[in-house]
Design a protein around this motif. Structure first.
Motif, PDB file in Angstrom:
ATOM      1  N   HIS A 159      23.550  20.031  -0.160  1.00  0.00           N
ATOM      2  CA  HIS A 159      22.284  19.397  -0.531  1.00  0.00           C
ATOM      3  C   HIS A 159      22.518  17.938  -0.921  1.00  0.00           C
ATOM      4  CE1 HIS A 159      18.454  18.599  -2.475  1.00  0.00           C
ATOM      5  NE2 HIS A 159      19.107  18.314  -3.590  1.00  0.00           N
ATOM      6  N   SER A 160      23.539  17.691  -1.716  1.00  0.00           N
ATOM      7  CA  SER A 160      23.858  16.319  -2.114  1.00  0.00           C
ATOM      8  C   SER A 160      24.196  15.453  -0.904  1.00  0.00           C
ATOM      9  CB  SER A 160      25.041  16.335  -3.099  1.00  0.00           C
ATOM     10  OG  SER A 160      25.444  15.026  -3.428  1.00  0.00           O
ATOM     11  N   GLN A 165      22.907  11.326   3.439  1.00  0.00           N
ATOM     12  CA  GLN A 165      22.774  11.073   4.872  1.00  0.00           C
ATOM     13  C   GLN A 165      21.344  10.671   5.230  1.00  0.00           C
ATOM     14  OE1 GLN A 165      23.161  14.307   7.958  1.00  0.00           O
ATOM     15  NE2 GLN A 165      25.007  13.137   8.460  1.00  0.00           N
ATOM     16  N   ARG A 166      20.368  11.321   4.613  1.00  0.00           N
ATOM     17  CA  ARG A 166      18.968  10.976   4.885  1.00  0.00           C
ATOM     18  C   ARG A 166      18.693   9.523   4.498  1.00  0.00           C
ATOM     19  NH1 ARG A 166      15.940  14.810   1.854  1.00  0.00           N
ATOM     20  NH2 ARG A 166      16.190  16.252   3.602  1.00  0.00           N
ATOM     21  N   PHE A 167      19.216   9.104   3.364  1.00  0.00           N
ATOM     22  CA  PHE A 167      19.026   7.720   2.929  1.00  0.00           C
ATOM     23  C   PHE A 167      19.649   6.743   3.921  1.00  0.00           C
ATOM     24  CE2 PHE A 167      20.701   3.957   0.787  1.00  0.00           C
ATOM     25  CZ  PHE A 167      19.540   3.432   0.251  1.00  0.00           C
ATOM     26  N   LEU A 168      20.865   7.036   4.343  1.00  0.00           N
ATOM     27  CA  LEU A 168      21.585   6.123   5.231  1.00  0.00           C
ATOM     28  C   LEU A 168      20.967   6.057   6.625  1.00  0.00           C
ATOM     29  CD1 LEU A 168      25.224   7.045   4.178  1.00  0.00           C
ATOM     30  CD2 LEU A 168      24.026   4.903   3.692  1.00  0.00           C
ATOM     31  N   LEU A 169      20.269   7.110   7.035  1.00  0.00           N
ATOM     32  CA  LEU A 169      19.671   7.153   8.370  1.00  0.00           C
ATOM     33  C   LEU A 169      18.175   6.826   8.367  1.00  0.00           C
ATOM     34  CD1 LEU A 169      21.425  10.332   9.804  1.00  0.00           C
ATOM     35  CD2 LEU A 169      21.791   7.976  10.541  1.00  0.00           C
ATOM     36  N   GLN A 170      17.656   6.379   7.241  1.00  0.00           N
ATOM     37  CA  GLN A 170      16.209   6.209   7.141  1.00  0.00           C
ATOM     38  C   GLN A 170      15.659   5.134   8.076  1.00  0.00           C
ATOM     39  OE1 GLN A 170      14.969   4.836   3.232  1.00  0.00           O
ATOM     40  NE2 GLN A 170      16.924   3.809   2.913  1.00  0.00           N
ATOM     41  N   GLU A 171      16.487   4.192   8.505  1.00  0.00           N
ATOM     42  CA  GLU A 171      16.034   3.165   9.443  1.00  0.00           C
ATOM     43  C   GLU A 171      16.378   3.506  10.887  1.00  0.00           C
ATOM     44  OE1 GLU A 171      14.122   0.825   8.367  1.00  0.00           O
ATOM     45  OE2 GLU A 171      14.421   1.356   6.258  1.00  0.00           O
ATOM     46  N   SER A 172      16.939   4.677  11.110  1.00  0.00           N
ATOM     47  CA  SER A 172      17.354   5.091  12.451  1.00  0.00           C
ATOM     48  C   SER A 172      16.302   5.994  13.078  1.00  0.00           C
ATOM     49  CB  SER A 172      18.696   5.823  12.398  1.00  0.00           C
ATOM     50  OG  SER A 172      18.515   7.151  11.939  1.00  0.00           O
ATOM     51  N   LEU A 177      16.803  16.999   7.883  1.00  0.00           N
ATOM     52  CA  LEU A 177      16.016  18.045   7.246  1.00  0.00           C
ATOM     53  C   LEU A 177      16.915  19.036   6.528  1.00  0.00           C
ATOM     54  CD1 LEU A 177      13.520  18.908  10.150  1.00  0.00           C
ATOM     55  CD2 LEU A 177      13.378  17.057   8.461  1.00  0.00           C
ATOM     56  N   GLU A 178      16.382  19.613   5.470  1.00  0.00           N
ATOM     57  CA  GLU A 178      17.077  20.675   4.743  1.00  0.00           C
ATOM     58  C   GLU A 178      16.187  21.904   4.709  1.00  0.00           C
ATOM     59  OE1 GLU A 178      19.152  21.662   0.407  1.00  0.00           O
ATOM     60  OE2 GLU A 178      18.202  19.714   0.744  1.00  0.00           O
ATOM     61  N   ILE A 179      16.697  23.008   5.239  1.00  0.00           N
ATOM     62  CA  ILE A 179      16.010  24.295   5.181  1.00  0.00           C
ATOM     63  C   ILE A 179      16.687  25.105   4.081  1.00  0.00           C
ATOM     64  CG2 ILE A 179      15.393  26.385   6.456  1.00  0.00           C
ATOM     65  CD1 ILE A 179      15.792  24.707   9.056  1.00  0.00           C
ATOM     66  N   ALA A 180      15.942  25.405   3.022  1.00  0.00           N
ATOM     67  CA  ALA A 180      16.531  26.077   1.856  1.00  0.00           C
ATOM     68  C   ALA A 180      15.898  27.453   1.671  1.00  0.00           C
ATOM     69  CB  ALA A 180      16.346  25.224   0.604  1.00  0.00           C
ATOM     70  N   ASP A 216      10.562  16.874   4.900  1.00  0.00           N
ATOM     71  CA  ASP A 216      12.013  16.750   5.019  1.00  0.00           C
ATOM     72  C   ASP A 216      12.732  17.944   4.390  1.00  0.00           C
ATOM     73  OD1 ASP A 216      11.938  14.305   6.343  1.00  0.00           O
ATOM     74  OD2 ASP A 216      11.994  13.154   4.478  1.00  0.00           O
ATOM     75  N   GLU A 217      12.127  18.507   3.366  1.00  0.00           N
ATOM     76  CA  GLU A 217      12.713  19.659   2.683  1.00  0.00           C
ATOM     77  C   GLU A 217      11.857  20.869   3.009  1.00  0.00           C
ATOM     78  OE1 GLU A 217      14.887  18.979  -1.188  1.00  0.00           O
ATOM     79  OE2 GLU A 217      13.221  20.218  -1.869  1.00  0.00           O
TER      80      GLU A 217
END
Length: 251
Positions: A159-160, A165-172, A177-180, A216-217
């Motif tokens: 999860h962390s 990764q989501r933050f770093l790819l936000q401009e890509s 997604l996270e399926i919990a 996203d979650e």
């Protein structure tokens, strides 16, 4: 997540949540490839679902991961969705000396494997429209189950990693997604007949609705209480949860 016209690779796709998700997405007009360790199980899902393809993969083996990633890029150049679903869960007795083989296998499969496979495919996915990297974690990422402490810890770590990764790819082009899932009736922990667990078909149906919403979650209603456990009452909540589950798993 776009629901049709994708090329999707799902790890751990021969049973449980992975297989049910693979079949549901296949039925919605996507090209689905499943990955798994056991050839007989791969052959069975292919025979039962004409149009689904299968590749033998051990996510805990770095050589296997690299070989499969290279094959996917060549054989399925339109691959735009990766669903990291493979995982193992066993009672691990953190109050005793840990079984080193169990501990290592759990970390390699549940945490290092998804990170390694995503790393091998990330540059390819960045070039694709509607690209998605999804990870199956667990509500135990937020509220650990004490009798599966290592499993819970791997899901919390994943999860962390997803948040970073989501933050770093936000401009890509790539969405992360996270399926919990909550407790679902699958083969994990012999839960197929567990009355307290959520029926698999119900979980899949509700998950598809959330995926279609653009979240996203991906949480179904049964998992929201666990996800909402934050703040100064965390320890009390975790202890109460584990007191209940101890009676289920230990008696």
């Amino acid at each position: 997540m776009k629901f049709t016209g994708n090329t999707i690779f799902i790890t751990g796709g021969t049973s449980g949540i992975g297989r049910a998700l693979a079949e549901a997405l296949h039925q919605r007009g996507n090209k689905v490839i499943v990955g798994g360790r056991r050839r007989a199980h791969l052959d069975e899902i292919v025979a039962a679902n004409p149009g689904i393809d299968a590749i033998q993969l051990d996510v805990a083996d770095p050589v296997s991961v690299e070989q499969v990633a290279a094959k996917l890029i060549v054989d399925y150049p339109n691959l735009n969705v990766l669903i990291n679903n493979a995982g193992i869960m066993q009672v691990d007795n953190a109050d005793q000396r840990l079984d080193d083989a169990l501990m290592t296998a759990t970390v390699e499969t549940n945490l290092v494997g998804p990170m390694r496979l995503t790393s091998a495919l990330i540059d390819h996915l960045k070039t694709k429209p509607d690209a998605v990297i999804a990870y199956t974690t667990s509500v135990l990422a937020f509220v650990p189950l004490a009798v599966t402490a290592v499993y819970s810890a791997t899901k919390a770590a994943l999860h962390s990693y997803i948040l970073s990764q989501r933050f770093l790819l936000q401009e890509s082009r790539v969405r992360v997604l996270e399926i919990a899932p909550p407790w679902v009736r699958t083969d994990l922990m012999n839960s197929r007949e567990a009355e307290q667990a959520m029926p698999l078909d119900q979980f899949i149906n509700e998950t598809l609705v959330v995926l279609d919403s653009g979240a996203d979650e991906v949480l179904v209603d049964a998992g929201k209480m666990m996800r909402g456990n934050v703040g100064p009452t965390e320890h009390e909540f975790v202890n109460g949860f584990n007191a209940q589950m101890k009676a289920v798993f230990i008696g």
